[in-house]
Design a protein around this motif. Sequence first.
Motif, PDB file in Angstrom:
ATOM      1  N   CYS A 100     -69.915 -33.186  -0.400  1.00 50.97           N
ATOM      2  CA  CYS A 100     -71.131 -34.022  -0.861  1.00 50.97           C
ATOM      3  C   CYS A 100     -71.995 -34.530   0.758  1.00 50.97           C
ATOM      4  CB  CYS A 100     -70.694 -35.254  -0.860  1.00 50.97           C
ATOM      5  SG  CYS A 100     -70.112 -35.954  -2.671  1.00 50.97           S
ATOM      6  N   TYR A 101     -71.181 -33.964   1.989  1.00 57.18           N
ATOM      7  CA  TYR A 101     -72.362 -34.489   3.286  1.00 57.18           C
ATOM      8  C   TYR A 101     -72.938 -33.262   3.538  1.00 57.18           C
ATOM      9  CZ  TYR A 101     -73.189 -35.006   7.632  1.00 57.18           C
ATOM     10  OH  TYR A 101     -73.590 -35.574   8.763  1.00 57.18           O
ATOM     11  N   PHE A 102     -72.868 -31.827   3.625  1.00 58.79           N
ATOM     12  CA  PHE A 102     -73.753 -31.243   3.301  1.00 58.79           C
ATOM     13  C   PHE A 102     -75.123 -31.546   2.442  1.00 58.79           C
ATOM     14  CE2 PHE A 102     -75.796 -26.651   2.623  1.00 58.79           C
ATOM     15  CZ  PHE A 102     -75.758 -26.529   3.462  1.00 58.79           C
ATOM     16  N   ILE A 103     -74.658 -31.956   0.797  1.00 65.52           N
ATOM     17  CA  ILE A 103     -75.650 -32.086  -0.161  1.00 65.52           C
ATOM     18  C   ILE A 103     -76.435 -33.268   0.317  1.00 65.52           C
ATOM     19  CG2 ILE A 103     -75.972 -32.464  -2.137  1.00 65.52           C
ATOM     20  CD1 ILE A 103     -73.709 -30.331  -3.168  1.00 65.52           C
ATOM     21  N   ASP A 104     -75.440 -34.053   0.598  1.00 62.11           N
ATOM     22  CA  ASP A 104     -76.636 -35.774   0.398  1.00 62.11           C
ATOM     23  C   ASP A 104     -77.364 -35.535   2.750  1.00 62.11           C
ATOM     24  OD1 ASP A 104     -75.599 -36.638  -1.388  1.00 62.11           O
ATOM     25  OD2 ASP A 104     -74.229 -37.415  -0.447  1.00 62.11           O
ATOM     26  N   HIS A 105     -76.697 -34.512   3.306  1.00 59.60           N
ATOM     27  CA  HIS A 105     -77.280 -35.052   4.695  1.00 59.60           C
ATOM     28  C   HIS A 105     -77.633 -33.681   4.967  1.00 59.60           C
ATOM     29  CE1 HIS A 105     -74.156 -38.111   4.129  1.00 59.60           C
ATOM     30  NE2 HIS A 105     -75.083 -38.837   5.092  1.00 59.60           N
ATOM     31  N   THR A 106     -77.805 -32.533   4.760  1.00 61.16           N
ATOM     32  CA  THR A 106     -78.240 -31.265   4.728  1.00 61.16           C
ATOM     33  C   THR A 106     -79.888 -30.715   3.848  1.00 61.16           C
ATOM     34  OG1 THR A 106     -76.301 -29.754   6.049  1.00 61.16           O
ATOM     35  CG2 THR A 106     -77.987 -28.891   5.294  1.00 61.16           C
ATOM     36  N   CYS A 107     -79.118 -30.535   2.916  1.00 63.42           N
ATOM     37  CA  CYS A 107     -79.895 -30.370   1.571  1.00 63.42           C
ATOM     38  C   CYS A 107     -80.880 -31.664   0.423  1.00 63.42           C
ATOM     39  CB  CYS A 107     -79.153 -29.480   0.816  1.00 63.42           C
ATOM     40  SG  CYS A 107     -78.483 -27.895   1.203  1.00 63.42           S
ATOM     41  N   SER A 108     -80.809 -32.584   0.431  1.00 62.20           N
ATOM     42  CA  SER A 108     -81.433 -33.593  -0.173  1.00 62.20           C
ATOM     43  C   SER A 108     -82.781 -33.828   0.234  1.00 62.20           C
ATOM     44  CB  SER A 108     -80.838 -35.187   0.212  1.00 62.20           C
ATOM     45  OG  SER A 108     -81.492 -35.462   1.928  1.00 62.20           O
ATOM     46  N   GLY A 109     -82.951 -32.039  -0.919  1.00 61.05           N
ATOM     47  CA  GLY A 109     -83.920 -32.228  -0.951  1.00 61.05           C
ATOM     48  C   GLY A 109     -85.084 -32.918  -1.471  1.00 61.05           C
ATOM     49  N   ILE A 110     -86.311 -32.335  -1.787  1.00 60.30           N
ATOM     50  CA  ILE A 110     -87.280 -32.893  -2.389  1.00 60.30           C
ATOM     51  C   ILE A 110     -87.288 -33.523  -3.324  1.00 60.30           C
ATOM     52  CG2 ILE A 110     -90.773 -33.057  -1.957  1.00 60.30           C
ATOM     53  CD1 ILE A 110     -89.960 -31.824   0.604  1.00 60.30           C
ATOM     54  N   ASP A 111     -87.178 -32.009  -3.655  1.00 61.65           N
ATOM     55  CA  ASP A 111     -86.805 -31.426  -5.259  1.00 61.65           C
ATOM     56  C   ASP A 111     -85.579 -32.190  -5.779  1.00 61.65           C
ATOM     57  OD1 ASP A 111     -88.868 -28.395  -5.506  1.00 61.65           O
ATOM     58  OD2 ASP A 111     -89.453 -31.078  -5.761  1.00 61.65           O
ATOM     59  N   PRO A 112     -84.866 -32.859  -6.327  1.00 59.76           N
ATOM     60  CA  PRO A 112     -83.872 -32.647  -7.222  1.00 59.76           C
ATOM     61  C   PRO A 112     -82.179 -31.390  -7.288  1.00 59.76           C
ATOM     62  CG  PRO A 112     -84.856 -33.381  -8.784  1.00 59.76           C
ATOM     63  CD  PRO A 112     -85.967 -32.803  -7.398  1.00 59.76           C
ATOM     64  N   ASN A 113     -81.790 -31.428  -6.678  1.00 59.09           N
ATOM     65  CA  ASN A 113     -80.901 -30.324  -6.578  1.00 59.09           C
ATOM     66  C   ASN A 113     -81.344 -28.817  -6.411  1.00 59.09           C
ATOM     67  OD1 ASN A 113     -78.953 -32.164  -7.958  1.00 59.09           O
ATOM     68  ND2 ASN A 113     -79.341 -31.139 -10.181  1.00 59.09           N
ATOM     69  N   VAL A 114     -81.886 -29.052  -4.997  1.00 61.21           N
ATOM     70  CA  VAL A 114     -82.524 -28.213  -4.281  1.00 61.21           C
ATOM     71  C   VAL A 114     -81.850 -27.587  -2.741  1.00 61.21           C
ATOM     72  CG1 VAL A 114     -84.969 -26.815  -3.623  1.00 61.21           C
ATOM     73  CG2 VAL A 114     -84.434 -27.827  -6.161  1.00 61.21           C
ATOM     74  N   CYS A 115     -81.950 -26.539  -1.890  1.00 59.08           N
ATOM     75  CA  CYS A 115     -82.022 -27.082  -0.333  1.00 59.08           C
ATOM     76  C   CYS A 115     -83.025 -25.758  -0.181  1.00 59.08           C
ATOM     77  CB  CYS A 115     -80.829 -25.705  -0.574  1.00 59.08           C
ATOM     78  SG  CYS A 115     -80.007 -26.584   1.069  1.00 59.08           S
ATOM     79  N   ARG A 116     -83.845 -26.660   0.515  1.00 61.51           N
ATOM     80  CA  ARG A 116     -84.754 -25.422   0.983  1.00 61.51           C
ATOM     81  C   ARG A 116     -85.113 -25.540   2.239  1.00 61.51           C
ATOM     82  NH1 ARG A 116     -88.363 -28.183  -1.335  1.00 61.51           N
ATOM     83  NH2 ARG A 116     -88.307 -27.139  -3.390  1.00 61.51           N
ATOM     84  N   TRP A 117     -84.689 -23.805   2.792  1.00 64.62           N
ATOM     85  CA  TRP A 117     -85.345 -23.535   4.123  1.00 64.62           C
ATOM     86  C   TRP A 117     -86.640 -22.189   4.133  1.00 64.62           C
ATOM     87  CZ3 TRP A 117     -80.773 -24.910   6.929  1.00 64.62           C
ATOM     88  CH2 TRP A 117     -79.681 -25.342   6.699  1.00 64.62           C
ATOM     89  N   THR A 118     -86.848 -22.671   5.773  1.00 65.08           N
ATOM     90  CA  THR A 118     -87.592 -22.196   5.940  1.00 65.08           C
ATOM     91  C   THR A 118     -87.880 -21.551   7.808  1.00 65.08           C
ATOM     92  OG1 THR A 118     -89.437 -24.237   4.664  1.00 65.08           O
ATOM     93  CG2 THR A 118     -90.546 -22.454   6.360  1.00 65.08           C
ATOM     94  N   ALA A 119     -88.484 -20.480   6.886  1.00 66.72           N
ATOM     95  CA  ALA A 119     -87.833 -19.193   8.289  1.00 66.72           C
ATOM     96  C   ALA A 119     -89.455 -20.026   8.768  1.00 66.72           C
ATOM     97  CB  ALA A 119     -87.916 -18.046   8.579  1.00 66.72           C
ATOM     98  N   LYS A 120     -90.150 -20.321   9.783  1.00 66.85           N
ATOM     99  CA  LYS A 120     -90.566 -19.790  11.293  1.00 66.85           C
ATOM    100  C   LYS A 120     -90.173 -19.403  12.596  1.00 66.85           C
ATOM    101  CE  LYS A 120     -92.837 -24.159   9.608  1.00 66.85           C
ATOM    102  NZ  LYS A 120     -93.359 -25.616   9.528  1.00 66.85           N
ATOM    103  N   GLU A 121     -91.597 -19.189  13.758  1.00 63.37           N
ATOM    104  CA  GLU A 121     -91.717 -18.265  14.837  1.00 63.37           C
ATOM    105  C   GLU A 121     -90.245 -19.280  15.474  1.00 63.37           C
ATOM    106  OE1 GLU A 121     -93.039 -15.736  15.547  1.00 63.37           O
ATOM    107  OE2 GLU A 121     -94.267 -15.618  13.959  1.00 63.37           O
ATOM    108  N   GLN A 122     -90.002 -20.631  15.062  1.00 66.98           N
ATOM    109  CA  GLN A 122     -89.052 -21.363  15.975  1.00 66.98           C
ATOM    110  C   GLN A 122     -87.946 -20.613  15.556  1.00 66.98           C
ATOM    111  OE1 GLN A 122     -91.707 -22.404  15.104  1.00 66.98           O
ATOM    112  NE2 GLN A 122     -92.950 -22.815  16.794  1.00 66.98           N
ATOM    113  N   GLY A 123     -87.474 -20.638  14.600  1.00 67.26           N
ATOM    114  CA  GLY A 123     -86.350 -20.365  13.832  1.00 67.26           C
ATOM    115  C   GLY A 123     -86.306 -21.203  12.659  1.00 67.26           C
TER     116      GLY A 123
END
Length: 160
Positions: A100-123
């Motif tokens: 629950c901690y990971f889902i609620d505090h890391t992946c509480s995405g804009i869309d429900p039930n989505v963990c969205r990661w973005t790769a950019k120049e910095q990381g």
Amino acid sequence: MRKYLLFLVLVFISVDSINSTRSILFRKFNVEIVNQLQFHKKLKVHCRCKNYYFPITYLNIGESFKFKFIIYPKTLYWCNLWQGPNYKHHVVFDAFRANCYFIDHTCSGIDPNVCRWTAKEQGVYVHDTLGEFFMYGWKPKNQREITPVNAPTTEFDPYI
């Protein structure tokens, strides 16, 4: 018959009360990785879980890699990302953990039930309801240890 019915009711109540007021088990969930690198760099993506390797995928700018799954106990997906064109810069991270901690505090995405990661120049950045947060920096190929930047500190074992 009453004993079996009572046992099933107790099992459902206990499963529903683990770690939160709502059960995360058996929910459908999505992970999405988006390439927002500059200078037309491709992003090499290789994600896996304990029993399955996704095929290596190369993303152009603006493209995304998505996968769907059902959360089971101890579900863990991790991804390796390499920054093109020579793929010397690398990062490995947990894209999803079944707690629950990971889902609620890391992946509480804009869309429900989505963990969205973005790769950019910095990381690598993660999106949640408050915006986009820097999580991991790129490392040269010969460095293996990846330390999260600005990652929340926790008092639990993240792999449970």
